[in-house]
Design a protein around this motif. Structure first.
Motif, mmCIF file in Angstrom:
data_model
loop_
_atom_site.group_PDB
_atom_site.id
_atom_site.type_symbol
_atom_site.label_atom_id
_atom_site.label_comp_id
_atom_site.label_asym_id
_atom_site.label_seq_id
_atom_site.Cartn_x
_atom_site.Cartn_y
_atom_site.Cartn_z
ATOM 1 N N THR A 91 0.844 -1.180 0.000
ATOM 2 C CA THR A 91 0.000 0.000 0.000
ATOM 3 C C THR A 91 0.885 1.238 0.000
ATOM 4 O OG1 THR A 91 -0.076 0.337 2.387
ATOM 5 C CG2 THR A 91 -1.623 -1.254 1.470
ATOM 6 N N ASP A 92 0.247 2.362 -0.212
ATOM 7 C CA ASP A 92 0.988 3.619 -0.167
ATOM 8 C C ASP A 92 0.806 4.307 1.175
ATOM 9 O OD1 ASP A 92 -1.618 4.270 -0.339
ATOM 10 O OD2 ASP A 92 -1.458 5.493 -2.149
ATOM 11 N N LYS A 93 0.352 3.508 2.183
ATOM 12 C CA LYS A 93 0.184 4.076 3.511
ATOM 13 C C LYS A 93 1.564 4.328 4.126
ATOM 14 C CE LYS A 93 -4.008 1.381 4.270
ATOM 15 N NZ LYS A 93 -4.974 2.459 4.282
ATOM 16 N N VAL A 94 1.651 5.374 4.877
ATOM 17 C CA VAL A 94 2.901 5.678 5.578
ATOM 18 C C VAL A 94 2.808 5.099 6.985
ATOM 19 C CG1 VAL A 94 4.396 7.506 6.446
ATOM 20 C CG2 VAL A 94 3.174 7.798 4.272
ATOM 21 N N LEU A 95 3.830 4.360 7.371
ATOM 22 C CA LEU A 95 3.829 3.777 8.710
ATOM 23 C C LEU A 95 3.829 4.877 9.756
ATOM 24 C CD1 LEU A 95 6.392 0.854 8.365
ATOM 25 C CD2 LEU A 95 3.940 0.678 8.705
ATOM 26 N N GLU A 96 2.932 4.767 10.687
ATOM 27 C CA GLU A 96 2.849 5.754 11.745
ATOM 28 C C GLU A 96 3.951 5.513 12.767
ATOM 29 O OE1 GLU A 96 -1.006 5.187 13.260
ATOM 30 O OE2 GLU A 96 -2.016 5.836 11.428
ATOM 31 N N GLU A 97 4.180 6.517 13.574
ATOM 32 C CA GLU A 97 5.245 6.410 14.565
ATOM 33 C C GLU A 97 4.950 5.313 15.576
ATOM 34 O OE1 GLU A 97 5.844 10.167 16.366
ATOM 35 O OE2 GLU A 97 6.531 11.152 14.536
ATOM 36 N N ASN A 98 3.672 5.083 15.830
ATOM 37 C CA ASN A 98 3.324 4.080 16.839
ATOM 38 C C ASN A 98 2.957 2.749 16.200
ATOM 39 O OD1 ASN A 98 0.947 4.818 15.676
ATOM 40 N ND2 ASN A 98 -0.235 4.855 17.574
ATOM 41 N N ALA A 99 3.510 2.465 15.016
ATOM 42 C CA ALA A 99 3.177 1.230 14.303
ATOM 43 C C ALA A 99 3.551 -0.005 15.111
ATOM 44 C CB ALA A 99 3.883 1.202 12.953
ATOM 45 N N GLU A 100 4.581 0.115 15.952
ATOM 46 C CA GLU A 100 5.000 -1.029 16.743
ATOM 47 C C GLU A 100 3.922 -1.476 17.736
ATOM 48 O OE1 GLU A 100 6.351 1.908 16.746
ATOM 49 O OE2 GLU A 100 6.535 2.710 18.773
ATOM 50 N N ASN A 101 2.940 -0.612 17.995
ATOM 51 C CA ASN A 101 1.871 -0.952 18.929
ATOM 52 C C ASN A 101 0.683 -1.640 18.260
ATOM 53 O OD1 ASN A 101 3.241 0.206 21.117
ATOM 54 N ND2 ASN A 101 2.497 2.242 20.576
ATOM 55 N N LYS A 102 0.752 -1.762 16.939
ATOM 56 C CA LYS A 102 -0.340 -2.447 16.244
ATOM 57 C C LYS A 102 -0.382 -3.893 16.703
ATOM 58 C CE LYS A 102 -1.188 0.039 11.947
ATOM 59 N NZ LYS A 102 -2.635 -0.061 12.045
ATOM 60 N N ARG A 103 -1.583 -4.439 16.799
ATOM 61 C CA ARG A 103 -1.730 -5.777 17.345
ATOM 62 C C ARG A 103 -1.925 -6.809 16.256
ATOM 63 N NH1 ARG A 103 -6.359 -3.195 20.854
ATOM 64 N NH2 ARG A 103 -6.635 -2.377 18.759
ATOM 65 N N LEU A 104 -1.704 -8.050 16.632
ATOM 66 C CA LEU A 104 -1.905 -9.157 15.707
ATOM 67 C C LEU A 104 -3.340 -9.194 15.208
ATOM 68 C CD1 LEU A 104 -0.344 -11.534 14.493
ATOM 69 C CD2 LEU A 104 -1.156 -12.942 16.399
ATOM 70 N N SER A 105 -4.268 -8.712 16.024
ATOM 71 C CA SER A 105 -5.674 -8.704 15.622
ATOM 72 C C SER A 105 -5.906 -7.831 14.393
ATOM 73 C CB SER A 105 -6.554 -8.213 16.770
ATOM 74 O OG SER A 105 -6.162 -6.932 17.189
ATOM 75 N N ASP A 106 -5.096 -6.787 14.213
ATOM 76 C CA ASP A 106 -5.239 -5.930 13.034
ATOM 77 C C ASP A 106 -5.029 -6.725 11.750
ATOM 78 O OD1 ASP A 106 -5.644 -3.731 14.660
ATOM 79 O OD2 ASP A 106 -3.542 -3.164 14.676
ATOM 80 N N ILE A 107 -4.071 -7.646 11.796
ATOM 81 C CA ILE A 107 -3.782 -8.475 10.633
ATOM 82 C C ILE A 107 -4.991 -9.342 10.305
ATOM 83 C CG2 ILE A 107 -2.293 -10.309 9.729
ATOM 84 C CD1 ILE A 107 -0.100 -9.254 11.608
ATOM 85 N N ARG A 108 -5.546 -9.975 11.328
ATOM 86 C CA ARG A 108 -6.703 -10.847 11.103
ATOM 87 C C ARG A 108 -7.895 -10.044 10.606
ATOM 88 N NH1 ARG A 108 -11.128 -12.341 14.457
ATOM 89 N NH2 ARG A 108 -12.155 -14.224 13.681
ATOM 90 N N ASN A 109 -8.121 -8.874 11.186
ATOM 91 C CA ASN A 109 -9.262 -8.052 10.769
ATOM 92 C C ASN A 109 -9.219 -7.770 9.273
ATOM 93 O OD1 ASN A 109 -9.876 -7.999 13.470
ATOM 94 N ND2 ASN A 109 -9.275 -5.876 13.795
ATOM 95 N N HIS A 110 -8.055 -7.357 8.810
ATOM 96 C CA HIS A 110 -7.921 -7.031 7.390
ATOM 97 C C HIS A 110 -8.069 -8.282 6.538
ATOM 98 C CE1 HIS A 110 -6.198 -5.421 3.668
ATOM 99 N NE2 HIS A 110 -6.555 -4.243 4.135
ATOM 100 N N GLN A 111 -7.534 -9.398 7.034
ATOM 101 C CA GLN A 111 -7.615 -10.657 6.301
ATOM 102 C C GLN A 111 -9.072 -11.092 6.140
ATOM 103 O OE1 GLN A 111 -4.922 -12.201 5.141
ATOM 104 N NE2 GLN A 111 -5.607 -14.269 4.615
ATOM 105 N N VAL A 112 -9.831 -11.059 7.227
ATOM 106 C CA VAL A 112 -11.229 -11.501 7.192
ATOM 107 C C VAL A 112 -12.062 -10.582 6.309
ATOM 108 C CG1 VAL A 112 -13.327 -11.781 8.573
ATOM 109 C CG2 VAL A 112 -11.148 -12.659 9.428
ATOM 110 N N LEU A 113 -11.949 -9.284 6.518
ATOM 111 C CA LEU A 113 -12.756 -8.332 5.752
ATOM 112 C C LEU A 113 -12.412 -8.376 4.263
ATOM 113 C CD1 LEU A 113 -12.699 -5.331 8.240
ATOM 114 C CD2 LEU A 113 -14.645 -6.806 7.716
#
Length: 285
Positions: free
Chosen positions: A57-79
Motif C-alpha cells: 500500500t501507499d500508507k505511511v507507517l505511523e510512529e506508533n506502528a509497533e503498537n499495532k496488534r496481531l488482531s489488526d492483521i486478522r481483521n484485514h484478512q477476514v474483511l
C-alpha cells in the motif's frame, strides 16, 4: 533335603545412545518443520501482513506502528476475504463520545453500512448514550438497530417493557435484538429459556417484527440452536483461525479489537451474511 532357590538378578540392558548424527538429524527436522509452519502461516495471512507493514500500500507507517496488534492483521484478512458482505459495528456508552460525522470506515479501508446501539440493560438500566447515538446514527445515514442486554436473573417481561418504552423503531431500522450471554444463578436452564422466549414474544408483539438473538457461538450451540431455531442469530466468535461466516448466522461479530474512524479506542465489527441491498431488505417497513 530341599534345595535353596537362588533368585537371579534381572539383566538390565543398556539403551543404545543415539549417535551424534541422528541427534543432529532430529534437531534439523524440528527446525525445518517449525520454519515450514511459520512460512505457511505467513503465506496464509500475507494480505493482512502486507496491510500491516504497508508493503503493498501507499500508507505511511505511523510512529506508533509497533503498537499495532496481531488482531489488526486478522481483521484485514477476514474483511478482505468477505468482500461484498455488508459491514457494521456495535456501540454503547463504553465507546464514549463518538464523532458520527467521521464514522465512515474500518481501518480506513472498509465502509461501515450499519450500527447496532445498546439501548437497555436488565429491568431498569438505560445506556447513558443511547439517545444521542440513536439520533446521530440516523442523521449520518447509517442503518441502525437497537439491542437489549438480557439479565437472566431478572424478570423477562419487565426487561421487554423497558426496551419497548425506550426504543422507537422507524422505517429503515433493523429488527430489535436481545443480547444473551450468561447463565442464570438462581434458576434452571429451562426457566431461563422460558424467560427468553417471553421477552422475544412480547417484543415481537409490539413491533410486529421478529427479534434477532445475539450470543456467543458456544452458548448458541449448547443452549439455543435447537429450541430457538425459528429465530435468526447474530453470533460472536473471535477465534483467530475462523475466517468464514456460517450459513445459518445472520450476523457474525468476528472481533472486538478494531479501529473505526470517529471512535477512540477499540470497537466490535460485525459482518452481515449478505450485501447492502439484502441488508436493507430485512429492515422494518
Amino acid at each position: 533335603m530341599r534345595k535353596k532357590m537362588v533368585r537371579r538378578k534381572p539383566v538390565t540392558r543398556k539403551k543404545k545412545k543415539l549417535s551424534i548424527f541422528y541427534k543432529n538429524l532430529l534437531r534439523l527436522s524440528v527446525v525445518i518443520f517449525s520454519c515450514a509452519l511459520i512460512m505457511g502461516i505467513v503465506y496464509h495471512y500475507r494480505n493482512g501482513l502486507a496491510y500491516y507493514f504497508s508493503f503493498k500500500t501507499d500508507k505511511v507507517l505511523e510512529e506508533n506502528a509497533e503498537n499495532k496488534r496481531l488482531s489488526d492483521i486478522r481483521n484485514h484478512q477476514v474483511l478482505g476475504k468477505l468482500e461484498g458482505k455488508s459491514i457494521g459495528i456495535d456501540v454503547s456508552e463504553y465507546q464514549g463520545d463518538i464523532h458520527w460525522n467521521e464514522l465512515k470506515t474500518i481501518d480506513n479501508d472498509f465502509p461501515i453500512h450499519f450500527v447496532f446501539i445498546r439501548a437497555t440493560v436488565g429491568c431498569d438500566r438505560l445506556d447513558k448514550r443511547f439517545k444521542d447515538n440513536w439520533t446521530a446514527a440516523k442523521e449520518n445515514k447509517l442503518i441502525r438497530g437497537a439491542y437489549h442486554y438480557y439479565r437472566p436473573n431478572e424478570n423477562s417481561l419487565e426487561q421487554a417493557d423497558l426496551f419497548i418504552k425506550t426504543v422507537h423503531l422507524k422505517k429503515g431500522d433493523l429488527p430489535p435484538v436481545v443480547d444473551i450471554e450468561r447463565l442464570s444463578e438462581n434458576q434452571s436452564m429451562q426457566r431461563l429459556k422460558l424467560g427468553l422466549r417471553r421477552w422475544l414474544e412480547r417484543v415481537e408483539s409490539h413491533y410486529k417484527v421478529r427479534p434477532i438473538i445475539y450470543t456467543g457461538e458456544k452458548y448458541y450451540d449448547d443452549f439455543l440452536k435447537k429450541e430457538f431455531s425459528d429465530y435468526l442469530f447474530w453470533i460472536a466468535n473471535y477465534n483467530f483461525y475462523r475466517e468464514k461466516i456460517e450459513d445459518d448466522w445472520l450476523f457474525w461479530q468476528f472481533t472486538e479489537k478494531a479501529s473505526a474512524s470517529g471512535i477512540k479506542g477499540s470497537v466490535d465489527v460485525n459482518i452481515y451474511n449478505g450485501d447492502l441491498q439484502q441488508l436493507q431488505f430485512i429492515t422494518v417497513d
